[in-house]
Design a protein around this motif. Structure first.
Motif, mmCIF file in Angstrom:
data_model
loop_
_atom_site.group_PDB
_atom_site.id
_atom_site.type_symbol
_atom_site.label_atom_id
_atom_site.label_comp_id
_atom_site.label_asym_id
_atom_site.label_seq_id
_atom_site.Cartn_x
_atom_site.Cartn_y
_atom_site.Cartn_z
ATOM 1 N N CYS A 3 23.955 37.437 -2.826
ATOM 2 C CA CYS A 3 23.657 38.675 -2.118
ATOM 3 C C CYS A 3 22.242 38.624 -1.595
ATOM 4 O O CYS A 3 21.376 37.977 -2.166
ATOM 5 C CB CYS A 3 23.845 39.905 -3.012
ATOM 6 N N LEU A 4 22.012 39.299 -0.461
ATOM 7 C CA LEU A 4 20.718 39.316 0.196
ATOM 8 C C LEU A 4 20.138 40.710 0.054
ATOM 9 O O LEU A 4 20.671 41.672 0.568
ATOM 10 C CB LEU A 4 20.882 38.952 1.672
ATOM 11 N N ASP A 5 18.987 40.818 -0.679
ATOM 12 C CA ASP A 5 18.414 42.117 -0.997
ATOM 13 C C ASP A 5 17.423 42.632 0.038
ATOM 14 O O ASP A 5 17.341 43.812 0.270
ATOM 15 C CB ASP A 5 17.674 42.071 -2.335
ATOM 16 N N PHE A 6 16.622 41.718 0.610
ATOM 17 C CA PHE A 6 15.597 42.177 1.532
ATOM 18 C C PHE A 6 15.296 41.095 2.563
ATOM 19 O O PHE A 6 15.784 39.979 2.462
ATOM 20 C CB PHE A 6 14.319 42.586 0.783
ATOM 21 N N ALA A 7 14.477 41.436 3.563
ATOM 22 C CA ALA A 7 14.299 40.582 4.730
ATOM 23 C C ALA A 7 13.890 39.163 4.370
ATOM 24 O O ALA A 7 14.354 38.204 4.967
ATOM 25 C CB ALA A 7 13.279 41.201 5.674
ATOM 26 N N TRP A 8 12.982 39.014 3.377
ATOM 27 C CA TRP A 8 12.544 37.674 3.029
ATOM 28 C C TRP A 8 13.576 36.935 2.182
ATOM 29 O O TRP A 8 13.405 35.776 1.875
ATOM 30 C CB TRP A 8 11.212 37.729 2.270
ATOM 31 N N GLY A 9 14.640 37.628 1.771
ATOM 32 C CA GLY A 9 15.751 36.914 1.175
ATOM 33 C C GLY A 9 15.679 36.725 -0.318
ATOM 34 O O GLY A 9 15.466 35.624 -0.793
ATOM 35 N N ARG A 10 15.847 37.790 -1.109
ATOM 36 C CA ARG A 10 16.012 37.607 -2.550
ATOM 37 C C ARG A 10 17.462 37.242 -2.796
ATOM 38 O O ARG A 10 18.340 38.098 -2.819
ATOM 39 C CB ARG A 10 15.624 38.878 -3.310
ATOM 40 N N ASN A 11 17.741 35.963 -2.955
ATOM 41 C CA ASN A 11 19.106 35.483 -3.124
ATOM 42 C C ASN A 11 19.469 35.405 -4.590
ATOM 43 O O ASN A 11 18.677 34.942 -5.407
ATOM 44 C CB ASN A 11 19.280 34.088 -2.513
ATOM 45 N N LEU A 12 20.675 35.853 -4.911
ATOM 46 C CA LEU A 12 21.220 35.666 -6.249
ATOM 47 C C LEU A 12 22.369 34.676 -6.134
ATOM 48 O O LEU A 12 23.267 34.852 -5.321
ATOM 49 C CB LEU A 12 21.711 36.995 -6.827
ATOM 50 N N LYS A 13 22.349 33.652 -6.971
ATOM 51 C CA LYS A 13 23.318 32.579 -6.829
ATOM 52 C C LYS A 13 23.872 32.210 -8.198
ATOM 53 O O LYS A 13 23.127 32.024 -9.156
ATOM 54 C CB LYS A 13 22.631 31.351 -6.209
ATOM 55 N N MET A 14 25.189 32.102 -8.285
ATOM 56 C CA MET A 14 25.837 31.686 -9.520
ATOM 57 C C MET A 14 26.112 30.190 -9.452
ATOM 58 O O MET A 14 26.784 29.710 -8.541
ATOM 59 C CB MET A 14 27.158 32.438 -9.705
ATOM 60 N N VAL A 15 25.539 29.442 -10.391
ATOM 61 C CA VAL A 15 25.748 28.000 -10.469
ATOM 62 C C VAL A 15 26.099 27.665 -11.910
ATOM 63 O O VAL A 15 25.359 27.991 -12.832
ATOM 64 C CB VAL A 15 24.494 27.219 -10.041
ATOM 65 N N TYR A 118 15.407 27.962 2.708
ATOM 66 C CA TYR A 118 14.391 27.592 3.705
ATOM 67 C C TYR A 118 14.997 27.605 5.113
ATOM 68 O O TYR A 118 14.398 28.140 6.059
ATOM 69 C CB TYR A 118 13.829 26.227 3.344
ATOM 70 N N GLU A 119 16.177 27.045 5.250
ATOM 71 C CA GLU A 119 16.826 26.992 6.556
ATOM 72 C C GLU A 119 17.223 28.386 7.041
ATOM 73 O O GLU A 119 17.139 28.683 8.241
ATOM 74 C CB GLU A 119 18.034 26.060 6.496
ATOM 75 N N SER A 120 17.626 29.254 6.112
ATOM 76 C CA SER A 120 17.991 30.620 6.515
ATOM 77 C C SER A 120 16.776 31.404 6.988
ATOM 78 O O SER A 120 16.875 32.217 7.919
ATOM 79 C CB SER A 120 18.680 31.350 5.353
ATOM 80 N N VAL A 121 15.614 31.160 6.374
ATOM 81 C CA VAL A 121 14.380 31.811 6.834
ATOM 82 C C VAL A 121 14.029 31.329 8.239
ATOM 83 O O VAL A 121 13.638 32.127 9.104
ATOM 84 C CB VAL A 121 13.216 31.544 5.850
ATOM 85 N N ALA A 122 14.194 30.025 8.496
ATOM 86 C CA ALA A 122 13.925 29.482 9.828
ATOM 87 C C ALA A 122 14.818 30.139 10.872
ATOM 88 O O ALA A 122 14.356 30.487 11.974
ATOM 89 C CB ALA A 122 14.130 27.973 9.822
ATOM 90 N N ARG A 123 16.082 30.338 10.538
ATOM 91 C CA ARG A 123 17.003 30.996 11.479
ATOM 92 C C ARG A 123 16.616 32.452 11.678
ATOM 93 O O ARG A 123 16.636 32.963 12.805
ATOM 94 C CB ARG A 123 18.442 30.879 10.977
ATOM 95 N N LYS A 128 12.732 26.946 16.248
ATOM 96 C CA LYS A 128 13.511 25.954 16.981
ATOM 97 C C LYS A 128 13.855 24.759 16.100
ATOM 98 O O LYS A 128 14.976 24.262 16.122
ATOM 99 C CB LYS A 128 12.739 25.486 18.216
ATOM 100 N N TRP A 129 12.856 24.282 15.336
ATOM 101 C CA TRP A 129 13.054 23.101 14.506
ATOM 102 C C TRP A 129 12.634 23.379 13.069
ATOM 103 O O TRP A 129 11.688 24.122 12.828
ATOM 104 C CB TRP A 129 12.225 21.916 15.012
ATOM 105 N N MET A 130 13.327 22.751 12.147
ATOM 106 C CA MET A 130 12.890 22.658 10.758
ATOM 107 C C MET A 130 12.316 21.255 10.591
ATOM 108 O O MET A 130 12.985 20.264 10.906
ATOM 109 C CB MET A 130 14.057 22.905 9.811
ATOM 110 N N VAL A 131 11.079 21.166 10.122
ATOM 111 C CA VAL A 131 10.323 19.916 10.154
ATOM 112 C C VAL A 131 9.745 19.632 8.773
ATOM 113 O O VAL A 131 9.365 20.559 8.040
ATOM 114 C CB VAL A 131 9.178 20.013 11.192
#
Length: 270
Positions: A3-15, A118-123, A128-131
Motif C-alpha cells: 500500500c502507498l501511504d503518501f507521496a514519497w511512498g511509504r510502502n508496506l510489503k509482505m515477504v 527507487y524506480e517508482s520515485v523516478a516515474r 527520463k533516465w535512472m542512472v
C-alpha cells in the motif's frame, strides 16, 4: 500486500510472511545506514567521502535539508533498519548513489523491493533516465543490474596514488586564501571531508580533503591533468598520504598506483 501511504511512498510489503516498510530516512537512522554502507562497500569506500565515520554528519545534513535533490529511504522490519538507498536528482535523471541491504538479510528480495521503490520515485517525478555507477569488479552488483534491464552507457577509471612517491613540478604552486583553507579544514573536522578551490598558474583546481590524510582531484581546468597531479603532490607531500583521481579514460602506468578500479555507468529508461 502493498500500500502507498503518501507521496514519497511509504510502502508496506509482505515477504516470506513478514511485513516490511519503506520510509524516508530520519537523522536517527544514520548510524545504521553507515554501518550497512561500510559492510556492503568496504572495498570501495577508500575512493569516496564515506571512509571517515564523521561522514554520518553529512548524512544527517542531507536528511535535515529535506530537499528533492537528495533523498534517502530505508527498509525496515518494525523499527529495525535492514537496508537503504540514496537517490539524487540530476536534472532529468534520478541517480542511484547507493543501495544496500544488511548482510544477514540478503537473498530475501529486499534489494529488489528497494530498487522498485527507487524506480517508482523516478516515474513519479517525471525523470527520463535512472542512472547509476557500479565498480566492474563488483560482479554480483553488475549482474543484478543487468538482470533488471540497466544497460552500460559509459566507463571510466579511478585510481589511488601514493602521494609520497609522486613526482612533482617544483615550480608549480597551489594557492588559496587562509580563510578558505580554515573553512575547509573546519568542515573536514566535523563531517570527514570538504573541498577547496585552488589556483595554479593559469589553472584552477577543486581538491577534496578527506579524513585528514587523503586528497581527491575533483575538477581542473586550464591546466593539464599531469601538472594538476604534480602540483598537488608538491603541496601535500608529507602532509597527506594518498591522492584519488577519478574520471580517467585510461590508467597512466607511470603513476605510483596503489589501487585502481574501472567504473561503469548504467542507465535505464524510466
Amino acid at each position: 500486500m502493498e500500500c502507498l501511504d503518501f507521496a514519497w511512498g511509504r510502502n508496506l510489503k509482505m515477504v516470506n510472511e513478514e511485513l516490511y516498510s519503506i520510509r524516508l530516512a530520519t537523522c536517527g537512522d544514520v548510524e545504521d545506514i553507515y554501518a550497512i554502507k561500510k559492510q556492503s562497500f568496504s572495498k570501495y569506500l577508500p575512493y569516496t567521502i564515506y571512509q571517515s565515520p564523521l561522514s554520518i554528519n553529512y548524512l544527517r545534513e542531507l536528511i535535515r535539508q529535506g530537499t528533492k535533490t537528495d533523498t534517502l529511504f530505508v527498509i525496515c522490519r518494525g523499527s529495525e533498519i535492514l537496508g537503504y538507498y540514496h537517490g539524487a536528482f540530476h536534472g532529468a535523471d534520478f541517480f542511484l548513489n547507493y543501495i544496500a541491504v544488511r548482510s544477514d538479510m540478503r537473498g530475501q528480495g529486499l534489494g529488489e523491493i528497494l530498487l522498485k521503490h527507487y524506480e517508482s520515485v523516478a516515474r513519479t517525478y517525471g525523470c527520463k533516465w535512472m542512472v547509476l555507477d557500479v565498480f566492474a569488479t563488483n560482479q554480483n552488483a553488475w549482474n543484478w543490474y543487468l538482470k533488471h534491464e540497466y544497460q552500460p552507457s559509459a566507463c571510466s577509471f579511478i585510481v589511488c596514488l601514493d602521494l609520497h612517491a609522486l613526482c612533482d613540478a617544483g615550480d608549480l604552486c597551489l594557492t588559496w586564501t587562509s580563510a578558505d583553507w580554515s573553512a575547509a579544514r573546519q568542515q573536514e573536522s566535523t563531517r570527514g571531508f570538504s573541498k577547496i578551490e585552488a589556483v595554479c598558474g593559469e589553472g584552477q583546481l577543486t581538491i577534496g580533503l578527506i579524513a585528514d590524510h587523503i586528497c581527491k582531484l575533483l575538477h581542473y581546468e586550464d591546466i593539464s591533468l599531469e601538472l594538476a597531479v604534480s602540483a598537488i603532490a608538491h603541496k601535500f607531500r608529507g602532509k597527506r598520504d594518498f591522492l584519488v583521481v577519478p574520471s580517467l579514460s585510461t590508467v597512466p602506468l607511470e603513476w605510483p598506483i596503489l589501487s585502481s578500479e574501472k567504473i561503469v555507468s548504467l542507465r535505464k529508461l524510466v
